[in-house]
Design a protein around this motif. Structure first.
Motif, PDB file in Angstrom:
ATOM      1  N   UNK A  75       0.827  -1.207   0.000  1.00  0.00           N
ATOM      2  CA  UNK A  75       0.000   0.000   0.000  1.00  0.00           C
ATOM      3  C   UNK A  75       0.863   1.260   0.000  1.00  0.00           C
ATOM      4  N   UNK A  76       1.946   1.234   0.749  1.00  0.00           N
ATOM      5  CA  UNK A  76       2.847   2.380   0.793  1.00  0.00           C
ATOM      6  C   UNK A  76       3.494   2.610  -0.567  1.00  0.00           C
ATOM      7  N   UNK A  77       3.930   1.532  -1.208  1.00  0.00           N
ATOM      8  CA  UNK A  77       4.575   1.650  -2.516  1.00  0.00           C
ATOM      9  C   UNK A  77       3.592   2.181  -3.558  1.00  0.00           C
ATOM     10  N   UNK A  78       2.366   1.688  -3.533  1.00  0.00           N
ATOM     11  CA  UNK A  78       1.365   2.161  -4.495  1.00  0.00           C
ATOM     12  C   UNK A  78       0.998   3.618  -4.248  1.00  0.00           C
ATOM     13  N   UNK A  79       0.916   4.007  -2.987  1.00  0.00           N
ATOM     14  CA  UNK A  79       0.543   5.393  -2.693  1.00  0.00           C
ATOM     15  C   UNK A  79       1.649   6.372  -3.085  1.00  0.00           C
ATOM     16  N   UNK A  80       2.879   5.881  -3.264  1.00  0.00           N
ATOM     17  CA  UNK A  80       3.981   6.748  -3.671  1.00  0.00           C
ATOM     18  C   UNK A  80       3.909   7.115  -5.155  1.00  0.00           C
ATOM     19  N   UNK A  81       3.115   6.370  -5.918  1.00  0.00           N
ATOM     20  CA  UNK A  81       2.974   6.669  -7.346  1.00  0.00           C
ATOM     21  C   UNK A  81       2.043   7.859  -7.531  1.00  0.00           C
ATOM     22  N   UNK A  82       2.268   8.621  -8.613  1.00  0.00           N
ATOM     23  CA  UNK A  82       1.303   9.684  -8.883  1.00  0.00           C
ATOM     24  C   UNK A  82       0.015   9.030  -9.388  1.00  0.00           C
TER      25      UNK A  82
ATOM     26  N   UNK B 223       6.421   1.571 -17.265  1.00  0.00           N
ATOM     27  CA  UNK B 223       7.756   1.087 -16.875  1.00  0.00           C
ATOM     28  C   UNK B 223       8.261   1.868 -15.663  1.00  0.00           C
ATOM     29  N   UNK B 224       8.112   3.187 -15.710  1.00  0.00           N
ATOM     30  CA  UNK B 224       8.550   4.015 -14.586  1.00  0.00           C
ATOM     31  C   UNK B 224       7.811   3.628 -13.303  1.00  0.00           C
ATOM     32  N   UNK B 225       6.501   3.389 -13.408  1.00  0.00           N
ATOM     33  CA  UNK B 225       5.704   3.010 -12.234  1.00  0.00           C
ATOM     34  C   UNK B 225       6.153   1.658 -11.691  1.00  0.00           C
ATOM     35  N   UNK B 226       6.413   0.713 -12.572  1.00  0.00           N
ATOM     36  CA  UNK B 226       6.863  -0.613 -12.122  1.00  0.00           C
ATOM     37  C   UNK B 226       8.242  -0.543 -11.467  1.00  0.00           C
ATOM     38  N   UNK B 227       9.131   0.259 -12.050  1.00  0.00           N
ATOM     39  CA  UNK B 227      10.456   0.408 -11.451  1.00  0.00           C
ATOM     40  C   UNK B 227      10.370   1.074 -10.081  1.00  0.00           C
ATOM     41  N   UNK B 228       9.499   2.066  -9.962  1.00  0.00           N
ATOM     42  CA  UNK B 228       9.325   2.739  -8.681  1.00  0.00           C
ATOM     43  C   UNK B 228       8.757   1.777  -7.641  1.00  0.00           C
ATOM     44  N   UNK B 229       7.792   0.945  -8.059  1.00  0.00           N
ATOM     45  CA  UNK B 229       7.250  -0.058  -7.138  1.00  0.00           C
ATOM     46  C   UNK B 229       8.335  -1.031  -6.697  1.00  0.00           C
ATOM     47  N   UNK B 230       9.118  -1.505  -7.656  1.00  0.00           N
ATOM     48  CA  UNK B 230      10.183  -2.459  -7.325  1.00  0.00           C
ATOM     49  C   UNK B 230      11.160  -1.837  -6.337  1.00  0.00           C
ATOM     50  N   UNK B 231      11.532  -0.590  -6.587  1.00  0.00           N
ATOM     51  CA  UNK B 231      12.459   0.118  -5.706  1.00  0.00           C
ATOM     52  C   UNK B 231      11.895   0.239  -4.299  1.00  0.00           C
TER      53      UNK B 231
END
Length: 184
Positions: free
Chosen positions: A129-136, A172-180
């Motif tokens: 949930x934290x990782x998803x909320x970090x996405x715009x 791709x950017x969203x997936x990389x951000x989630x992975x990070x």
């Protein structure tokens, strides 16, 4: 003394046992992953009947494809969820090819269930949930439409009005951000 929860290593042992045809391995994997797999299927398909069918099909396919599991590419849970995800996408695309009347829609609150982690891992759920909320918001919506809605890149370009390259790069950017954000 409380029972210990199965670890990723335990799951890898079970998949190895399944590859060798040992009795009980598929049932143990089903017990470990049926809950989260069903929730993902229900979130994607919005139909309990369809979710149950895909859940069964996913574990039948897991049994047939156990030899393809590669621990270097992800956990056993990821392998199981990937199988289920692909089956859900097939079903969603078949629905689009032959539209059917549905009682509920993905936007209906009754069907807007979170694809949560297994009940025994609230820390993992909080991390997701934290990782998803970090996405715009727009990138998160693209990701949800692709994963849970089953839309292809081309379909997302039509839905959003964005160029294909932009859709792909944002995903791709969203997936990389989630992975990070998901790394321990």
């Amino acid at each position: 003394m409380p029972a210990t929860l199965p670890t990723a290593l335990d799951h890898q042992r079970l998949i190895a046992q399944l590859q060798q045809g040992q009795d009980g391995a598929l049932k143990a994997l089903y017990d470990a992953f049926a809950g989260v797999t069903y929730r993902v299927c229900l979130r994607m398909l919005a139909s309990p009947e369809d979710a149950e069918e895909v859940l069964q099909d996913a574990f039948l396919r897991l049994e047939a494809q156990a030899g393809r599991y590669d621990p270097a590419r992800g956990t056993v849970q990821t392998f199981v969820l990937t199988i289920a995800h692909h089956l859900c996408l097939e079903r969603l695309r078949a629905r689009r090819a032959r539209p059917q009347a549905r009682d509920g829609a993905l936007g209906d609150p009754a069907f807007d269930l979170p694809a949560s982690a297994p009940r025994h891992d609230p820390l993992n759920q909080a991390l997701i949930e934290s990782a998803l909320s970090a996405l715009n918001a727009s990138d998160r919506q693209l990701l949800e439409d692709m994963f849970f809605g089953g839309f292809t890149h081309a379909e997302l370009t039509v839905r959003t009005g964005l160029p294909l390259g932009t859709v792909k790069s944002r995903l791709r950017r969203a997936l990389l951000k989630l992975r990070e954000r998901m790394q321990p």
